[in-house]
Design an enzyme around this catalytic site. Structure first.
Site, short mmCIF file in Angstrom:
data_model
loop_
_atom_site.label_atom_id
_atom_site.label_comp_id
_atom_site.label_asym_id
_atom_site.label_seq_id
_atom_site.Cartn_x
_atom_site.Cartn_y
_atom_site.Cartn_z
CE1 TYR A 61 57.36 5.98 -6.28
CE2 TYR A 61 58.64 4.34 -7.07
CZ TYR A 61 59.27 5.89 -7.18
OH TYR A 61 59.36 6.33 -8.39
CB SER A 62 52.22 2.00 -2.09
OG SER A 62 51.62 1.96 -3.71
#
Length: 323
Positions: A61-62
């Site tokens: 995630y990111s």
């Protein structure tokens, strides 16, 4: 807040899980709609104060910044022993060989990297994000067992895959005396119910906790069918999950919500939490109202007639979300 055991374990988890894909650093590969750290900290603090004790993130995630933001907020707002912290491994984190997947090398590398970003010595639930067809499941399960025995994870879980794959992994672990998966994070909501055919009965039979992702169908269940959002416009993956045949169910959610005088999100979440095998849906939050709706849904009891009405127009789908 209501709490329940995660499957057949002794671990108590809140009726909703806070999904942490909603924040990160877009400059590091995150989605353009993710929240910055200040906004994320407010949501995490409010969720903890509402009694949410499970936070679910992932290394991908990111590009790891979700883990970093989540870890910093938890150090400021919670005692570590009061939080059930979950993260995931599988997706590509760097170019070149061994930068992704579920090999022993990748798993042992990525658990250390996740712990460093989260700023903790262990995670409570370490999950494989998807099935890795290029690595023997024996190698994966032994590596995950070693992660648990080293004290870097308390439990292990899995995410979207076919039921035969999940059953095979559990059999391999049991045959060798290794740690078994205690949870399944799968794609399940009013618009996608294919998991009811095989995976959910397997989880119920084996005492595996179910923590569904996308409980609101990427927001489709919370708005009129033709309404566009900033996320929907850039969500290529989500655009493949649902179809025009789902419009009728969305309209049923709207009708029940109007009669009850509550939001559509509350109705959709209440339906999901009414399914006996579901332990704790993972709710993504980008606005304060998203969190308040999720918390309110915990206490919303739908009648048998309402549950039947909401599910009556379900249209079967091709399997989606396993890759």
């Amino acid at each position: 807040m209501r709490y329940a055991k995660l499957g057949s374990t002794g671990l108590e988890v809140s009726a909703i899980t806070l999904g942490c894909m909603s924040w990160g650093d877009p400059s590091r590969g995150g989605h353009p709609w993710v929240l910055d750290e200040d906004a994320a900290r407010t949501i995490i603090k409010d969720a903890l104060e509402a009694g949410v004790n499970v936070l679910d993130t992932a290394n991908v995630y990111s590009a790891g910044s979700s883990e970093e933001i989540t870890g910093r907020a938890l150090r400021d707002f919670a005692d570590r022993e009061d939080v059930v912290l979950a993260t995931k491994v599988f997706n590509r984190m760097r170019p070149g060989p061994n930068g992704a997947g579920l090999s022993r090398k990748a798993i042992l590398q990525e658990i250390d990297a996740s712990l460093a970003r989260l700023g903790t010595d262990y995670v409570d639930l370490y999950q494989i994000h998807r099935w890795d067809p290029t690595t023997p499941i024996e190698e994966t399960m032994e590596a995950l067992h070693d992660v648990v025995k080293s004290g870097k994870a308390r439990y292990i879980g899995a995410s979207s895959m076919y039921a035969w794959q999940f059953a095979k992994a559990q059999h391999v672990a049991e045959a060798h005396g290794w740690t078994r998966f205690v949870s399944m994070q799968n794609h399940y909501n009013l618009l996608y119910r294919e998991e009811e055919r095989e995976m959910l009965p397997l989880c119920a039979d084996q005492g595996v906790g179910v923590i569904p992702w996308s409980p609101l169908a990427r927001g489709r269940l919370t708005r009129d069918w033709d309404t566009e959002t900033a996320r929907a416009e850039t969500d290529e993956f989500g655009s493949r999950l649902y179809r025009d045949e789902d419009r009728a169910t969305v309209e049923k959610v709207a009708a029940v919500a109007e009669r009850r005088g509550v939001s559509r999100a509350q109705v959709a979440l209440a339906w999901l939490m009414a399914q006996p095998v579901v332990t704790s849906p993972i709710v993504g939050v980008t606005k304060p109202g998203h969190l308040s709706d999720a918390v309110a849904a915990v206490d919303l009891e739908l009648s048998e007639d309402e549950l039947a009405e909401l599910g009556a127009d379900y249209a079967p789908h091709p399997v989606a979300g396993h890759s």
